[in-house]
Structures are given as structure tokens and as C-alpha cells.
Motif scaffolding. Sequence first.
Motif, PDB file in Angstrom:
ATOM      1  N   ALA A  46       0.831  -1.208   0.000  1.00 30.39           N
ATOM      2  CA  ALA A  46       0.000   0.000   0.000  1.00 30.39           C
ATOM      3  C   ALA A  46       0.864   1.257   0.000  1.00 30.39           C
ATOM      4  N   GLN A  47       1.925   1.255   0.794  1.00 33.45           N
ATOM      5  CA  GLN A  47       2.825   2.404   0.834  1.00 33.45           C
ATOM      6  C   GLN A  47       3.543   2.575  -0.506  1.00 33.45           C
ATOM      7  N   THR A  48       3.948   1.465  -1.107  1.00 25.07           N
ATOM      8  CA  THR A  48       4.625   1.524  -2.397  1.00 25.07           C
ATOM      9  C   THR A  48       3.707   2.102  -3.465  1.00 25.07           C
ATOM     10  N   CYS A  49       2.459   1.673  -3.483  1.00 25.77           N
ATOM     11  CA  CYS A  49       1.506   2.177  -4.466  1.00 25.77           C
ATOM     12  C   CYS A  49       1.234   3.673  -4.254  1.00 25.77           C
ATOM     13  N   HIS A  50       1.162   4.061  -2.998  1.00 29.01           N
ATOM     14  CA  HIS A  50       0.938   5.474  -2.674  1.00 29.01           C
ATOM     15  C   HIS A  50       2.122   6.318  -3.165  1.00 29.01           C
ATOM     16  N   LEU A  51       3.339   5.804  -2.986  1.00 33.49           N
ATOM     17  CA  LEU A  51       4.526   6.528  -3.422  1.00 33.49           C
ATOM     18  C   LEU A  51       4.582   6.622  -4.946  1.00 33.49           C
ATOM     19  N   HIS A  52       4.252   5.527  -5.635  1.00 33.41           N
ATOM     20  CA  HIS A  52       4.261   5.538  -7.098  1.00 33.41           C
ATOM     21  C   HIS A  52       3.268   6.565  -7.646  1.00 33.41           C
ATOM     22  N   ALA A  53       2.114   6.660  -7.018  1.00 39.59           N
ATOM     23  CA  ALA A  53       1.120   7.641  -7.453  1.00 39.59           C
ATOM     24  C   ALA A  53       1.635   9.066  -7.245  1.00 39.59           C
ATOM     25  N   PHE A  54       2.292   9.280  -6.129  1.00 41.84           N
ATOM     26  CA  PHE A  54       2.841  10.600  -5.823  1.00 41.84           C
ATOM     27  C   PHE A  54       3.918  10.990  -6.843  1.00 41.84           C
ATOM     28  N   LEU A  55       4.813  10.053  -7.146  1.00 40.88           N
ATOM     29  CA  LEU A  55       5.886  10.338  -8.093  1.00 40.88           C
ATOM     30  C   LEU A  55       5.350  10.565  -9.497  1.00 40.88           C
ATOM     31  N   GLU A  56       4.337   9.811  -9.887  1.00 43.19           N
ATOM     32  CA  GLU A  56       3.747   9.994 -11.217  1.00 43.19           C
ATOM     33  C   GLU A  56       3.192  11.406 -11.367  1.00 43.19           C
ATOM     34  N   HIS A  57       2.702  11.945 -10.272  1.00 43.82           N
ATOM     35  CA  HIS A  57       2.102  13.286 -10.286  1.00 43.82           C
ATOM     36  C   HIS A  57       3.167  14.384 -10.297  1.00 43.82           C
ATOM     37  N   TYR A  58       4.200  14.238  -9.468  1.00 43.05           N
ATOM     38  CA  TYR A  58       5.116  15.355  -9.232  1.00 43.05           C
ATOM     39  C   TYR A  58       6.517  15.175  -9.817  1.00 43.05           C
ATOM     40  N   ALA A  59       6.878  13.991 -10.265  1.00 43.02           N
ATOM     41  CA  ALA A  59       8.205  13.784 -10.844  1.00 43.02           C
ATOM     42  C   ALA A  59       8.200  14.159 -12.321  1.00 43.02           C
ATOM     43  N   ALA A  60       9.391  14.474 -12.839  1.00 42.58           N
ATOM     44  CA  ALA A  60       9.538  14.767 -14.263  1.00 42.58           C
ATOM     45  C   ALA A  60       9.705  13.456 -15.027  1.00 42.58           C
ATOM     46  N   VAL A  61       9.030  13.349 -16.155  1.00 45.28           N
ATOM     47  CA  VAL A  61       9.105  12.161 -16.995  1.00 45.28           C
ATOM     48  C   VAL A  61       9.646  12.587 -18.363  1.00 45.28           C
ATOM     49  N   PRO A  62      10.772  12.025 -18.804  1.00 41.12           N
ATOM     50  CA  PRO A  62      11.378  12.466 -20.074  1.00 41.12           C
ATOM     51  C   PRO A  62      10.420  12.487 -21.251  1.00 41.12           C
ATOM     52  N   ARG A  63       9.594  11.463 -21.407  1.00 43.70           N
ATOM     53  CA  ARG A  63       8.679  11.433 -22.546  1.00 43.70           C
ATOM     54  C   ARG A  63       7.686  12.584 -22.492  1.00 43.70           C
ATOM     55  N   GLU A  64       7.243  12.925 -21.297  1.00 39.21           N
ATOM     56  CA  GLU A  64       6.327  14.057 -21.154  1.00 39.21           C
ATOM     57  C   GLU A  64       7.030  15.373 -21.477  1.00 39.21           C
ATOM     58  N   LEU A  65       8.288  15.486 -21.075  1.00 45.18           N
ATOM     59  CA  LEU A  65       9.031  16.716 -21.339  1.00 45.18           C
ATOM     60  C   LEU A  65       9.277  16.923 -22.823  1.00 45.18           C
ATOM     61  N   MET A  66       9.563  15.845 -23.542  1.00 44.55           N
ATOM     62  CA  MET A  66       9.925  15.972 -24.946  1.00 44.55           C
ATOM     63  C   MET A  66       8.712  15.989 -25.871  1.00 44.55           C
ATOM     64  N   HIS A  67       7.684  15.217 -25.544  1.00 40.25           N
ATOM     65  CA  HIS A  67       6.547  15.071 -26.450  1.00 40.25           C
ATOM     66  C   HIS A  67       5.236  15.601 -25.889  1.00 40.25           C
ATOM     67  N   HIS A  68       5.231  15.993 -24.614  1.00 40.21           N
ATOM     68  CA  HIS A  68       4.010  16.437 -23.933  1.00 40.21           C
ATOM     69  C   HIS A  68       2.901  15.386 -24.061  1.00 40.21           C
ATOM     70  N   GLN A  69       3.314  14.124 -24.023  1.00 40.29           N
ATOM     71  CA  GLN A  69       2.367  13.018 -24.059  1.00 40.29           C
ATOM     72  C   GLN A  69       2.172  12.501 -22.631  1.00 40.29           C
ATOM     73  N   LEU A  70       1.102  12.936 -22.002  1.00 38.97           N
ATOM     74  CA  LEU A  70       0.832  12.544 -20.633  1.00 38.97           C
ATOM     75  C   LEU A  70       0.210  11.151 -20.601  1.00 38.97           C
ATOM     76  N   ALA A  71       0.520  10.400 -19.559  1.00 38.57           N
ATOM     77  CA  ALA A  71       0.013   9.034 -19.428  1.00 38.57           C
ATOM     78  C   ALA A  71      -1.507   9.032 -19.268  1.00 38.57           C
ATOM     79  N   GLN A  72      -2.155   8.120 -19.980  1.00 34.81           N
ATOM     80  CA  GLN A  72      -3.610   7.995 -19.866  1.00 34.81           C
ATOM     81  C   GLN A  72      -4.020   7.213 -18.630  1.00 34.81           C
ATOM     82  N   LEU A  73      -3.156   6.279 -18.210  1.00 37.67           N
ATOM     83  CA  LEU A  73      -3.390   5.503 -17.003  1.00 37.67           C
ATOM     84  C   LEU A  73      -2.202   5.677 -16.062  1.00 37.67           C
ATOM     85  N   VAL A  74      -2.472   5.991 -14.819  1.00 38.02           N
ATOM     86  CA  VAL A  74      -1.426   6.226 -13.821  1.00 38.02           C
ATOM     87  C   VAL A  74      -1.794   5.479 -12.543  1.00 38.02           C
ATOM     88  N   PRO A  75      -0.805   5.219 -11.683  1.00 36.20           N
ATOM     89  CA  PRO A  75      -1.131   4.612 -10.382  1.00 36.20           C
ATOM     90  C   PRO A  75      -2.062   5.525  -9.585  1.00 36.20           C
TER      91      PRO A  75
END
Length: 270
Positions: A46-75
Motif C-alpha cells: 500500500a505504501q509503495t503504491c501510494h509513493l508511485h502515485a505521488f511520483l507519477e504526479h510530481y516527478a519529471a518524466v522524459p517522454r512528457e518533457l519531450m513530447h508532452h504526451q501525458l500518461a492515460q493511465l497512472v497509479p
Amino acid sequence: MVIPVHDVNPARRTPVVTYALIGANVLVFLFMPGLSGSVAGDSSLAQTCHLHAFLEHYAAVPRELMHHQLAQLVPTGEVRGAGCQLGPPDYVKSPVLSVFTAMFLHGGWLHLLGNMLFLLIFGNNIEDRMGHVRFALFYVICGYAASYGFAVFNAESTDPLIGASGAIAGVLGAYLVLYPKARVWVLVPFLVFLPLRLPAWLVLGFWFGLQAVYSSGEGVSGEGTVAYAAHVVGFLAGMLLAWPLKPGTPPPPEPRGLLFGRRARPRHTW
């Protein structure tokens, strides 16, 4: 790898921005979801899933930075079976802003303390040379350069990019330009930790050389989890931005009124 302890390079004023950055990084880390349990030895799914969701929201993702393609499904932060549940994001993420928030996120105590040690030792003199406001802008610019530089070489990566390493690498690059002959006390692991006082150009040049080698894939097993290319780009950005202030150019004007933190002794971190 040598471990810096302190530099023999006194500053004229209190590095309030450096202290504020360290405080902000520590506070954010303490309030990151999922990390408190892992520190206590209770890293549940549960803690791991909570952390993954937090990082998906606030961390930088190279593909998003280069293509502005945001994930359709996230934790979502919820557990589903033996893994983490995925779903459409219930927030609007800005890839550009995520670079800034990612600078204050760290993956563990070792990651955090290592970054803060380097910032504490080398940041005070760069802030002293640039001034508080310009140093804050310099720090952020180096962090952005490092993140986008890494994304250029990893444009399709969906792994979250976190940490202050890129911005701090910029501080190290600036220190190499401005204070190459300053002496730095380091601990060198050789059976035991040997204390040595070495010139900054040797300590920082060795550090940069390692990052450059590792970023090419040499000496690293597997894909690894460290964004060495971000360190290289951040370091070079710091050198470039600090070049107009290198020795021989006049320092920024002193603040009016009393000087903060004037001292004649070397700046110790311990």
C-alpha cells in the motif's frame, strides 16, 4: 569515490538560499508518502503504491518533457491484487512545472543526504559570489538544463526523474570555474577513510569524469537508476553560467547595511 567534508574557502555572508534549499529538500522528503514506512522497515504494498502515485504526479518524466504526451493511465495509490491499481489521472499535470517539483524529491535517505552534503559544502561560496537572488535563479536554471538535457538523450523513457542532483551539479561546475584552487578536505576510501586536503579542480574534475564515464554506460551494470547524463549537463550548464564571474572579474556589490555572516575562518560543514 571521494567524500567531501568541508572546503577551506570562507564566505562573506550567510548563505540563506543554500540553507533554505536544504531545509526545503529535507521537509519535502519527510512528508513524501510511503517513505516513512520504508525507513522504519515496514515497506508495505500500500505504501509503495501510494509513493508511485505521488511520483507519477510530481516527478519529471522524459517522454512528457519531450513530447508532452501525458500518461492515460497512472497509479491511483490503491492496491489491486498483487500490484498497484491504474486509472485515469484526476489531476492536470504540467510537464514544465514537474521539473521544478522533481528537484525537491528524493528516493531515499542516502540520495537526500549525499545531495545535501555537496550543496552545503559548495553552495555557500557560489551564493556568496552571485548574490542570493541570482544564485536561486542559477540553481533552478541548472536543474532545468539537467532535466531537459537528460530527456533529450532518453526521449522515450517513462521512468520518473527525481532529485536535486542536476541543480547541484551546476553548483559544482560553477565552483570549478570560480574557485579551482580552493582546498577541499575529503575522505578517500582505502581500507579505511583517509582524510586528504586536495585542490577543488582535482576533486570536482574527478567527480565530473566519473559522471561522464558512467553516462556513456561504462562501469555501470544494467540500466541503473542514476541519471548520470543529467549530472553532466547540469555541471556544464553551471560552468557556462559562472564563466562571466570567474576570477579577474569584479564581484557583485555588497548588500547595503550590515554584512551577514562575515567570518575569517574556513567554512566547516561538520
